[in-house]
Write a protein that holds these residues in place. Structure first.
Motif, short mmCIF file in Angstrom:
data_model
loop_
_atom_site.label_atom_id
_atom_site.label_comp_id
_atom_site.label_asym_id
_atom_site.label_seq_id
_atom_site.Cartn_x
_atom_site.Cartn_y
_atom_site.Cartn_z
N ALA A 1 0.94 -1.29 -0.11
CA ALA A 1 0.17 -0.10 0.16
C ALA A 1 0.89 1.26 0.03
O ALA A 1 0.49 2.32 -0.29
N ALA A 2 2.23 1.08 0.51
CA ALA A 2 2.76 2.21 0.55
C ALA A 2 4.07 2.13 -0.60
O ALA A 2 4.95 3.24 -0.52
N THR A 3 4.01 1.26 -1.67
CA THR A 3 5.18 1.04 -2.43
C THR A 3 4.69 1.87 -3.63
O THR A 3 3.72 1.85 -4.23
N THR A 4 5.75 2.84 -4.02
CA THR A 4 5.60 3.77 -5.14
C THR A 4 5.44 3.06 -6.44
O THR A 4 5.91 2.13 -6.68
N GLY A 5 4.21 3.49 -7.18
CA GLY A 5 3.85 3.00 -8.42
C GLY A 5 3.42 1.65 -8.32
O GLY A 5 3.14 1.16 -9.27
N TYR A 6 2.84 1.33 -7.12
CA TYR A 6 2.25 -0.28 -6.90
C TYR A 6 1.00 -0.15 -7.58
O TYR A 6 0.31 0.60 -7.52
N ARG A 7 0.63 -1.21 -8.45
CA ARG A 7 -0.64 -1.38 -9.11
C ARG A 7 -1.17 -2.48 -8.40
O ARG A 7 -1.18 -3.69 -8.24
N ARG A 8 -2.70 -2.23 -7.81
CA ARG A 8 -3.49 -3.28 -7.07
C ARG A 8 -3.84 -4.32 -8.21
O ARG A 8 -3.94 -4.17 -9.35
N THR B 1 7.58 -0.72 -15.38
CA THR B 1 7.23 -0.26 -14.01
C THR B 1 6.66 1.05 -14.03
O THR B 1 6.87 2.04 -14.93
N ARG B 2 6.07 1.60 -13.01
CA ARG B 2 5.39 3.07 -12.70
C ARG B 2 6.12 3.57 -11.68
O ARG B 2 5.92 4.69 -11.33
N LYS B 3 7.27 2.79 -11.33
CA LYS B 3 7.98 3.32 -9.80
C LYS B 3 8.93 4.38 -10.49
O LYS B 3 10.11 4.05 -11.11
N GLY B 4 8.80 5.84 -10.17
CA GLY B 4 9.49 6.46 -10.88
C GLY B 4 10.52 7.55 -10.04
O GLY B 4 11.12 8.38 -10.27
N ASP B 5 10.99 6.73 -9.00
CA ASP B 5 11.87 7.36 -8.02
C ASP B 5 13.31 6.79 -8.54
O ASP B 5 14.00 6.18 -7.83
N PHE B 6 13.97 7.73 -9.45
CA PHE B 6 15.21 7.21 -9.98
C PHE B 6 16.25 8.00 -9.49
O PHE B 6 16.34 8.85 -8.58
N GLN B 7 17.57 7.59 -9.94
CA GLN B 7 18.81 7.94 -9.23
C GLN B 7 20.12 7.78 -10.31
O GLN B 7 19.91 7.22 -11.35
N ALA C 1 6.41 -3.49 -7.93
CA ALA C 1 5.75 -2.46 -8.98
C ALA C 1 6.27 -2.85 -10.30
O ALA C 1 6.37 -2.24 -11.30
N MET C 2 6.94 -4.07 -10.45
CA MET C 2 7.63 -4.44 -11.76
C MET C 2 6.86 -5.53 -12.41
O MET C 2 6.56 -6.37 -11.94
N PHE C 3 6.42 -5.24 -13.67
CA PHE C 3 5.83 -6.34 -14.66
C PHE C 3 6.61 -6.75 -15.99
O PHE C 3 7.60 -6.07 -16.49
N GLU C 4 6.46 -7.81 -16.35
CA GLU C 4 6.78 -8.52 -17.84
C GLU C 4 5.68 -8.28 -18.78
O GLU C 4 4.37 -8.89 -18.26
N ALA C 5 5.99 -7.94 -19.53
CA ALA C 5 4.77 -7.83 -20.67
C ALA C 5 4.91 -9.13 -21.76
O ALA C 5 5.86 -9.11 -22.51
N VAL C 6 4.04 -9.86 -21.09
CA VAL C 6 3.98 -11.22 -21.82
C VAL C 6 3.66 -10.97 -23.52
O VAL C 6 4.38 -11.87 -24.28
N ASN C 7 2.96 -10.18 -23.66
CA ASN C 7 2.40 -10.16 -25.33
C ASN C 7 3.21 -8.88 -25.86
O ASN C 7 2.69 -8.38 -26.95
N GLY C 8 4.21 -8.66 -25.33
CA GLY C 8 4.77 -7.44 -26.02
C GLY C 8 4.25 -5.95 -25.57
O GLY C 8 3.32 -5.87 -24.73
N VAL C 9 4.80 -4.71 -26.10
CA VAL C 9 4.51 -3.34 -25.69
C VAL C 9 4.28 -2.82 -27.11
O VAL C 9 5.06 -2.98 -28.14
N GLU C 10 4.06 -1.49 -27.05
CA GLU C 10 3.79 -0.56 -28.07
C GLU C 10 4.25 0.79 -27.41
O GLU C 10 3.89 1.31 -26.22
N ASP C 11 4.95 1.58 -28.07
CA ASP C 11 5.61 2.66 -27.78
C ASP C 11 4.31 3.61 -27.55
O ASP C 11 3.62 3.71 -28.48
N SER C 12 4.37 4.50 -26.47
CA SER C 12 3.40 5.32 -26.16
C SER C 12 3.45 6.82 -26.83
O SER C 12 4.82 7.09 -27.03
N THR C 13 2.47 7.37 -27.51
CA THR C 13 2.53 8.54 -28.32
C THR C 13 2.14 9.75 -27.43
O THR C 13 2.22 11.09 -27.98
#
Length: 238
Positions: free
Chosen positions: A29-36, A100-106, A171-183
């Motif tokens: 519940a407190a994990t950045t970018g986590y998806r229920r 991922t949606r977890k955007g706390d980068f360094q 908050a980490m996922f594998e895209a089993v069926n691939g991805v498309e670049d967002s525009t």
């Protein structure tokens, strides 16, 4: 084992798996970018040997990833980035590219932008490297990254079918069926997206699942007692 017991046991197994999903939601519940994550139950028919009868049983057919955005929290950190709307960041892990949606980068020791776990954030041309000594880093809403007003890369944002996402951890996922670049993804520098889990609702669901599990266990116990009583009665009558 009677049909009632089989049905009850199938329901208990499904509820146990759902309990694990709900507990994981609460834990993150407190994990950045986590998806229920939610549950999908289904019914399946099992044929019985020796006749044309069948028994209906329950199973947890799969899980759904809730794509509702979490709250956006302003941090003011130049490497904190949140995606407004749909889409995912792409990070390079030892297992391949993940979403991922977890955007706390360094920055790592090579001046590459990385996740908190050390996975490299992917741009259009690969890893994003910040020039040493850069004093000001800006990330535009379209993902263009500039160091001291000089463009160095553009953060890659992708879309994926939520029904085929496979959660690896947090908050980490594998895209089993691939991805498309967002525009049309929009980024917000200096923000992070919180988990979209509502702790109150999840804890309420946790209690509901626990109660349902206990009811099914009691039903199985009652059925076992009924069968035992019938066997004892038949034995005494002989």
């Amino acid at each position: 084992m009677g049909n009632v017991t089989y049905v009850s046991l199938s329901r208990q197994i499904a509820l146990e798996r759902e309990l694990s999903l709900v507990a994981n939601n609460v834990a993150n519940a407190a994990t950045t970018g986590y998806r229920r994550e939610g549950s999908i139950f289904s019914e399946y028919i099992q044929g019985l040997r020796g006749d044309n009868n069948s028994v209906s049983q329950t199973r947890l057919a799969g899980a759904t990833i809730d794509q509702t955005s979490g709250a956006y929290i302003q941090t003011g950190e130049s490497l904190d980035v949140a995606i407004s709307g749909p889409g995912f960041f792409v990070v390079e892990t030892p297992r391949g590219e993940r979403l991922t949606r977890k955007g706390d980068f360094q920055l790592n020791e090579n001046n590459e932008i990385v996740s908190s776990a050390g996975d490299r954030l992917m741009g259009g041309g690969g890893a994003i490297v910040v020039p040493p000594g850069a004093s000001r880093l800006t990330i535009a809403t379209d993902g263009v990254v500039s160091a001291d007003d000089a463009v160095i890369s553009q953060i890659r944002i992708v879309d994926a079918d939520a029904t085929t996402l496979k959660r690896e951890s947090g908050a980490m996922f594998e895209a089993v069926n691939g991805v498309e670049d967002s525009t049309d993804a929009k980024l917000r520098q200096g923000f992070v997206e919180s988990s979209n889990v509502n702790p109150v609702l999840e804890i309420s669901r946790l209690i509901e699942v626990q109660r349902a599990f206990e009811m099914q266990r009691q039903l199985a116990n009652d059925e076992a007692d009924r069968i035992r009583s019938a066997i004892e009665s038949l034995s005494a009558a002989r």
